[in-house]
Design a protein around this motif. Structure first.
Motif, PDB file in Angstrom:
ATOM      1  N   TRP A   1      30.531  38.608  73.582  1.00 16.88           N
ATOM      2  CA  TRP A   1      31.283  37.804  73.412  1.00 16.88           C
ATOM      3  C   TRP A   1      31.658  37.372  72.314  1.00 16.88           C
ATOM      4  CZ3 TRP A   1      30.895  32.350  71.727  1.00 16.88           C
ATOM      5  CH2 TRP A   1      29.685  32.145  71.361  1.00 16.88           C
ATOM      6  N   GLY A   2      30.697  37.346  71.194  1.00 13.82           N
ATOM      7  CA  GLY A   2      30.839  36.942  69.798  1.00 13.82           C
ATOM      8  C   GLY A   2      30.950  38.047  68.757  1.00 13.82           C
ATOM      9  N   GLU A   3      31.109  39.342  69.771  1.00 16.24           N
ATOM     10  CA  GLU A   3      31.114  40.475  68.525  1.00 16.24           C
ATOM     11  C   GLU A   3      32.852  41.126  68.860  1.00 16.24           C
ATOM     12  OE1 GLU A   3      29.777  42.173  66.133  1.00 16.24           O
ATOM     13  OE2 GLU A   3      27.681  41.344  66.221  1.00 16.24           O
ATOM     14  N   ASN A   4      32.526  42.158  69.684  1.00 17.31           N
ATOM     15  CA  ASN A   4      34.149  42.605  69.826  1.00 17.31           C
ATOM     16  C   ASN A   4      35.069  41.882  70.420  1.00 17.31           C
ATOM     17  OD1 ASN A   4      32.927  42.793  72.626  1.00 17.31           O
ATOM     18  ND2 ASN A   4      33.974  44.978  72.964  1.00 17.31           N
ATOM     19  N   MET A   5      34.716  41.003  71.293  1.00 17.69           N
ATOM     20  CA  MET A   5      35.654  39.981  71.811  1.00 17.69           C
ATOM     21  C   MET A   5      36.013  38.548  71.058  1.00 17.69           C
ATOM     22  SD  MET A   5      36.184  41.579  74.558  1.00 17.69           S
ATOM     23  CE  MET A   5      37.577  40.444  74.787  1.00 17.69           C
ATOM     24  N   ALA A   6      35.223  38.484  69.968  1.00 23.61           N
ATOM     25  CA  ALA A   6      35.690  37.564  68.880  1.00 23.61           C
ATOM     26  C   ALA A   6      37.165  38.016  68.221  1.00 23.61           C
ATOM     27  CB  ALA A   6      34.560  37.188  67.927  1.00 23.61           C
ATOM     28  N   PHE A   7      36.860  39.205  67.823  1.00 21.38           N
ATOM     29  CA  PHE A   7      38.135  39.850  67.237  1.00 21.38           C
ATOM     30  C   PHE A   7      39.212  39.897  68.248  1.00 21.38           C
ATOM     31  CE2 PHE A   7      40.574  43.861  66.908  1.00 21.38           C
ATOM     32  CZ  PHE A   7      41.359  43.179  65.513  1.00 21.38           C
ATOM     33  N   LEU A   8      38.859  40.609  69.441  1.00 17.97           N
ATOM     34  CA  LEU A   8      39.945  40.691  70.454  1.00 17.97           C
ATOM     35  C   LEU A   8      40.609  39.722  70.933  1.00 17.97           C
ATOM     36  CD1 LEU A   8      38.193  43.871  72.091  1.00 17.97           C
ATOM     37  CD2 LEU A   8      40.299  43.958  70.872  1.00 17.97           C
ATOM     38  N   SER A   9      40.067  38.518  70.988  1.00 14.35           N
ATOM     39  CA  SER A   9      40.800  37.492  71.416  1.00 14.35           C
ATOM     40  C   SER A   9      41.737  36.861  70.495  1.00 14.35           C
ATOM     41  CB  SER A   9      39.557  36.144  71.698  1.00 14.35           C
ATOM     42  OG  SER A   9      38.807  36.528  72.717  1.00 14.35           O
ATOM     43  N   THR A  10      41.641  37.109  69.224  1.00 16.63           N
ATOM     44  CA  THR A  10      42.426  37.013  68.213  1.00 16.63           C
ATOM     45  C   THR A  10      43.749  37.764  68.390  1.00 16.63           C
ATOM     46  OG1 THR A  10      41.535  38.141  66.398  1.00 16.63           O
ATOM     47  CG2 THR A  10      40.920  35.736  66.501  1.00 16.63           C
TER      48      THR A  10
ATOM     49  N   GLY B   1      46.598  31.518  67.399  1.00 19.63           N
ATOM     50  CA  GLY B   1      45.372  32.124  67.595  1.00 19.63           C
ATOM     51  C   GLY B   1      45.323  33.328  66.862  1.00 19.63           C
ATOM     52  N   SER B   2      46.019  33.801  65.972  1.00 18.17           N
ATOM     53  CA  SER B   2      45.831  35.034  65.105  1.00 18.17           C
ATOM     54  C   SER B   2      44.540  35.070  64.393  1.00 18.17           C
ATOM     55  CB  SER B   2      47.168  35.461  64.335  1.00 18.17           C
ATOM     56  OG  SER B   2      47.169  34.305  63.339  1.00 18.17           O
ATOM     57  N   HIS B   3      43.989  34.129  64.001  1.00 20.84           N
ATOM     58  CA  HIS B   3      42.742  34.083  63.256  1.00 20.84           C
ATOM     59  C   HIS B   3      41.847  32.594  63.746  1.00 20.84           C
ATOM     60  CE1 HIS B   3      45.949  31.350  61.494  1.00 20.84           C
ATOM     61  NE2 HIS B   3      45.026  30.411  60.628  1.00 20.84           N
ATOM     62  N   TRP B   4      40.603  33.087  63.633  1.00 24.96           N
ATOM     63  CA  TRP B   4      39.769  32.170  64.310  1.00 24.96           C
ATOM     64  C   TRP B   4      39.284  31.075  63.458  1.00 24.96           C
ATOM     65  CZ3 TRP B   4      37.081  37.441  64.502  1.00 24.96           C
ATOM     66  CH2 TRP B   4      35.774  37.369  63.618  1.00 24.96           C
ATOM     67  N   LEU B   5      38.258  30.425  64.273  1.00 21.25           N
ATOM     68  CA  LEU B   5      37.692  28.993  63.633  1.00 21.25           C
ATOM     69  C   LEU B   5      36.337  28.761  64.083  1.00 21.25           C
ATOM     70  CD1 LEU B   5      38.644  26.737  61.678  1.00 21.25           C
ATOM     71  CD2 LEU B   5      38.539  25.235  63.573  1.00 21.25           C
ATOM     72  N   TRP B   6      35.529  28.875  62.923  1.00 20.98           N
ATOM     73  CA  TRP B   6      34.026  28.921  63.502  1.00 20.98           C
ATOM     74  C   TRP B   6      33.248  28.246  62.452  1.00 20.98           C
ATOM     75  CZ3 TRP B   6      31.675  29.782  68.099  1.00 20.98           C
ATOM     76  CH2 TRP B   6      30.111  29.880  68.017  1.00 20.98           C
TER      77      TRP B   6
ATOM     78  N   ALA C   1      29.051  34.589  79.315  1.00 18.97           N
ATOM     79  CA  ALA C   1      28.969  35.737  80.337  1.00 18.97           C
ATOM     80  C   ALA C   1      30.058  36.484  80.420  1.00 18.97           C
ATOM     81  CB  ALA C   1      28.412  35.228  81.683  1.00 18.97           C
ATOM     82  N   ILE C   2      31.233  35.710  80.525  1.00 18.65           N
ATOM     83  CA  ILE C   2      32.815  36.361  80.775  1.00 18.65           C
ATOM     84  C   ILE C   2      32.925  37.149  79.529  1.00 18.65           C
ATOM     85  CG2 ILE C   2      35.126  35.963  80.622  1.00 18.65           C
ATOM     86  CD1 ILE C   2      34.207  33.295  82.440  1.00 18.65           C
ATOM     87  N   GLY C   3      32.866  36.737  78.480  1.00 18.10           N
ATOM     88  CA  GLY C   3      33.106  37.408  77.141  1.00 18.10           C
ATOM     89  C   GLY C   3      32.237  38.630  77.026  1.00 18.10           C
ATOM     90  N   THR C   4      30.801  38.584  77.334  1.00 18.74           N
ATOM     91  CA  THR C   4      30.018  39.811  77.083  1.00 18.74           C
ATOM     92  C   THR C   4      30.469  40.708  78.184  1.00 18.74           C
ATOM     93  OG1 THR C   4      28.277  38.311  76.101  1.00 18.74           O
ATOM     94  CG2 THR C   4      27.690  40.519  77.095  1.00 18.74           C
ATOM     95  N   GLN C   5      30.806  40.421  79.333  1.00 22.33           N
ATOM     96  CA  GLN C   5      30.938  41.390  80.528  1.00 22.33           C
ATOM     97  C   GLN C   5      32.476  42.034  80.137  1.00 22.33           C
ATOM     98  OE1 GLN C   5      30.296  39.463  84.364  1.00 22.33           O
ATOM     99  NE2 GLN C   5      30.673  41.435  85.381  1.00 22.33           N
ATOM    100  N   VAL C   6      33.257  41.498  79.745  1.00 22.41           N
ATOM    101  CA  VAL C   6      34.523  42.000  79.402  1.00 22.41           C
ATOM    102  C   VAL C   6      34.669  42.746  78.137  1.00 22.41           C
ATOM    103  CG1 VAL C   6      37.053  41.512  78.541  1.00 22.41           C
ATOM    104  CG2 VAL C   6      36.019  40.069  80.540  1.00 22.41           C
ATOM    105  N   GLY C   7      33.839  42.645  77.338  1.00 19.74           N
ATOM    106  CA  GLY C   7      33.407  43.312  76.098  1.00 19.74           C
ATOM    107  C   GLY C   7      32.996  44.641  76.576  1.00 19.74           C
ATOM    108  N   GLN C   8      32.069  44.679  77.564  1.00 22.22           N
ATOM    109  CA  GLN C   8      31.308  45.978  77.964  1.00 22.22           C
ATOM    110  C   GLN C   8      32.481  46.714  78.525  1.00 22.22           C
ATOM    111  OE1 GLN C   8      28.398  44.158  80.348  1.00 22.22           O
ATOM    112  NE2 GLN C   8      27.021  44.193  78.580  1.00 22.22           N
TER     113      GLN C   8
ATOM    114  N   GLY D   1      49.091  37.011  74.447  1.00 22.79           N
ATOM    115  CA  GLY D   1      48.179  36.806  75.650  1.00 22.79           C
ATOM    116  C   GLY D   1      47.394  35.673  75.713  1.00 22.79           C
ATOM    117  N   ARG D   2      46.776  35.432  76.888  1.00 25.38           N
ATOM    118  CA  ARG D   2      45.848  34.478  77.056  1.00 25.38           C
ATOM    119  C   ARG D   2      44.806  34.822  77.993  1.00 25.38           C
ATOM    120  NH1 ARG D   2      49.628  30.075  80.686  1.00 25.38           N
ATOM    121  NH2 ARG D   2      50.520  31.904  81.864  1.00 25.38           N
TER     122      ARG D   2
END
Length: 320
Positions: free
Chosen positions: A71-80, A177-182, A279-286, A87-88
């Motif tokens: 969720w904090g690896e590929n999905m952080a980038f892919l969400s943006t 949402g093209s660039h994140w905030l953390w 859990a959602i982000g990690t599963q989708v990332g897989q 999308g959403r």
């Protein structure tokens, strides 16, 4: 950053350093091909640049992007990426949207980029691996956390420190949402038996004085970014950090309350601010890593991801 760590106006943690996301690129490689990078690139441009600059025989890949599932690896980038393609994660009624045309287009672009113009073994590459590749001069481009700028611009840690250019993260259909905030922040648990000592440490570690100490002893390029306007107003930091303006603008224009083109019931840009998202982000990332690895098609992988997220949301009571 303050708003992101506050609830009803009360601050609950202090940021040690904070970030958005941005585009890093090799100025020398772009110049050799007479390519110019605007302050606000588009994804159409980024795709063309990746194709033009991909030269694996010469030891340079067109683009490096996160592929490691999480969720904090590929999905952080892919969400943006999904956000900027319109999308959403969920509609207003918490129905997952992973089989929407916007998701298919964004993930399709990603899969093409990393499989055709990226380094091998992309599903094992997270932030750290890509940072190493970029610092060793093996990537023509990289879109990732702004916090990497200080590392890449520092000759002590980067072989291409004098060759790195900086621009805002690319946009497609919408800038939303093209660039994140953390932020990586410090707080004190209720169970602490050393509250006063912890407060003293946190106050010092996030202070102007601490940032100045890092600047004097480690070099201003290494100063903790994203937390204080005084850092960005400091002439020494401005001189040492050619990326400062882009980082500041990226942080200040990232809006977690309006992360998408269409309305959503959640807050968050590269994540959804609900307990279930980890859990959602990690599963989708897989599932997406499976698409990248060729184990499943784009449509089948996103359909599996959609079904998995629907199940989680039903069990959590969001969907009837």
């Amino acid at each position: 950053m303050r708003a992101g760590l506050s609830y009803q106006g009360k601050l609950y943690a202090l940021p040690f350093y904070a970030e958005s996301s941005m585009l890093y690129y090799r100025k020398d490689l772009f110049a050799a091909k007479r390519l110019t990078v605007p302050a606000q690139p588009t994804w159409t441009q980024a795709i063309n640049w990746a194709k033009t600059l991909h030269n694996p025989r010469g030891g340079v890949y067109g683009i490096c992007l996160r592929g490691l599932p999480g969720w904090g690896e590929n999905m952080a980038f892919l969400s943006t990426l999904v956000n900027t393609y319109g999308g959403r994660w969920f509609d207003e009624n918490w129905r997952p949207q992973l089989t929407s045309p916007e998701w298919k287009r964004a993930i399709g672009v990603y899969v093409e980029l990393v499989t055709k113009y990226g380094p091998p073994g992309v599903t094992g590459n997270g932030f750290t691996e890509n940072l190493t590749l970029m610092a060793e001069g093996k990537c023509a481009m990289w879109i990732d956390a702004t916090v990497a700028a200080g590392y890449l611009a520092n000759p002590k840690t980067s072989k291409v420190a004098d060759k790195i250019g900086f621009a805002k993260a690319p946009v497609a259909t919408t800038p939303n949402g093209s660039h994140w905030l953390w932020s990586w922040a410090l707080a004190i648990p209720k169970s602490s038996k050393k509250v006063d000592a912890a407060k003293t440490f946190i106050t010092w570690a996030t202070s102007k004085e601490y940032i100045a100490l890092v600047g004097r002893t480690q070099g201003w390029v290494s100063a903790p970014p994203g937390t204080r306007y005084s850092t960005y107003n400091n002439p020494e930091y401005q001189k040492a950090a050619p990326f400062a303006k882009v980082v500041l603008e990226s942080i200040n224009t990232a809006d977690p309350t309006r992360p998408t083109l269409k309305p959503v019931p959640y807050t968050g840009i590269q994540f959804v601010g609900i307990p279930e998202f980890q859990a959602i982000g990690t599963q989708v990332g897989q599932f997406i890593a499976g698409i990248v690895a060729g184990r499943t098609s784009l449509d089948a992988g996103l359909a599996q991801a959609q079904a998995a997220v629907e199940k989680i949301m039903k069990e959590a009571g969001y969907l009837k």
